[in-house]
Design an enzyme around this catalytic site. Structure first.
Site, PDB file in Angstrom:
ATOM      1  N   SER A  60     -12.546 -25.786  -9.010  1.00  0.00           N
ATOM      2  CA  SER A  60     -13.667 -25.763 -10.416  1.00  0.00           C
ATOM      3  C   SER A  60     -12.330 -26.816 -11.446  1.00  0.00           C
ATOM      4  O   SER A  60     -11.071 -26.519 -11.635  1.00  0.00           O
ATOM      5  CB  SER A  60     -13.700 -24.717 -11.061  1.00  0.00           C
ATOM      6  N   GLU A  61     -13.027 -27.923 -11.808  1.00  0.00           N
ATOM      7  CA  GLU A  61     -12.258 -28.924 -12.755  1.00  0.00           C
ATOM      8  C   GLU A  61     -11.807 -27.773 -14.389  1.00  0.00           C
ATOM      9  O   GLU A  61     -10.957 -28.855 -14.927  1.00  0.00           O
ATOM     10  CB  GLU A  61     -13.051 -29.796 -13.091  1.00  0.00           C
TER      11      GLU A  61
END
Length: 216
Positions: A45-46
């Protein structure tokens, strides 16, 4: 099974054990629901962690653990949290095997527009520009049309997220691979025909001689 679920289930077939995968906001998050429990896949998840698990519910929500879309999620036991610099270092360093993103438009050259419609309020591009440039494989997950209008075009009309970055397009009607020769149609939905797909696609399409029905 609705259209979005069909798309997510088909995309899950592209993921294999050992992959590091980033799932975009919205439809792409559904892909995780169709990964076999015994498959070792690492979701990134960035916004700052790796080891994403399922969407949280009222029994396990932690307001401090959300995905890039702000949705509460759970994490695996081996999850790791880090700052944005490290997170985007993972993306830009080529360590993400697959990114799955939604799309407003995709064209026959593999260009993607997925973050804004001029004149409408937008949250911003987010990490999409980095993801399409840094991931080894870019899969666009989207419905085939919007209000009856094709979303797979000869040329994108909206501002681009990335140029020539798309590897595959998967809709509820079809699976396309982006090749140097153009869009290659390799699969169609069980309840449609090649003619129906072509009629709802603006781009020039090469129909594979081995084109088959989508197995879900």
């Amino acid at each position: 099974m609705n259209a979005k679920e069909q798309i997510a289930k088909r995309i899950a077939q592209e993921i294999k054990t050992g992959d590091v995968v980033n799932l975009g906001i919205g439809l792409p998050t559904l892909v995780a629901d169709y990964i076999p429990a015994d498959m070792d896949v690492t979701f990134h998840s960035e916004n700052g962690f790796i080891g994403l698990d399922s969407v949280a519910d009222e029994t396990n929500t932690d307001p401090n653990i959300v995905n890039a879309g702000g949705v509460p999620v759970t994490i695996k036991n081996n999850a790791v949290f880090f700052d944005s610099a490290t997170s985007f270092g993972i993306v830009r360093g080529g360590h993400v095997d697959i990114t799955v993103l939604g799309g407003l438009e995709v064209d026959e050259k593999g260009n993607l527009a997925n973050y804004m419609v001029p004149g409408k309020s937008i949250p911003g591009m987010g990490g999409a520009m980095d993801l399409v440039a840094g991931a080894k494989k870019v899969i666009v997950a989207m419905t085939h049309t919007v209000k009856g209008n094709p979303k797979i075009l000869k040329q994108c009309t909206l501002p681009l997220t990335g140029k020539g970055v798309v590897s595959m397009i998967i809709t509820e009607l079809a699976v396309f691979h982006v090749t140097e020769q153009g869009l290659l149609l390799t699969e169609i939905a069980a309840d449609t025909t090649v003619e129906d797909v072509l009629q709802q696609t603006d781009a020039t399409v090469i129909v594979s001689p081995d084109c088959k029905k989508m197995a879900l």
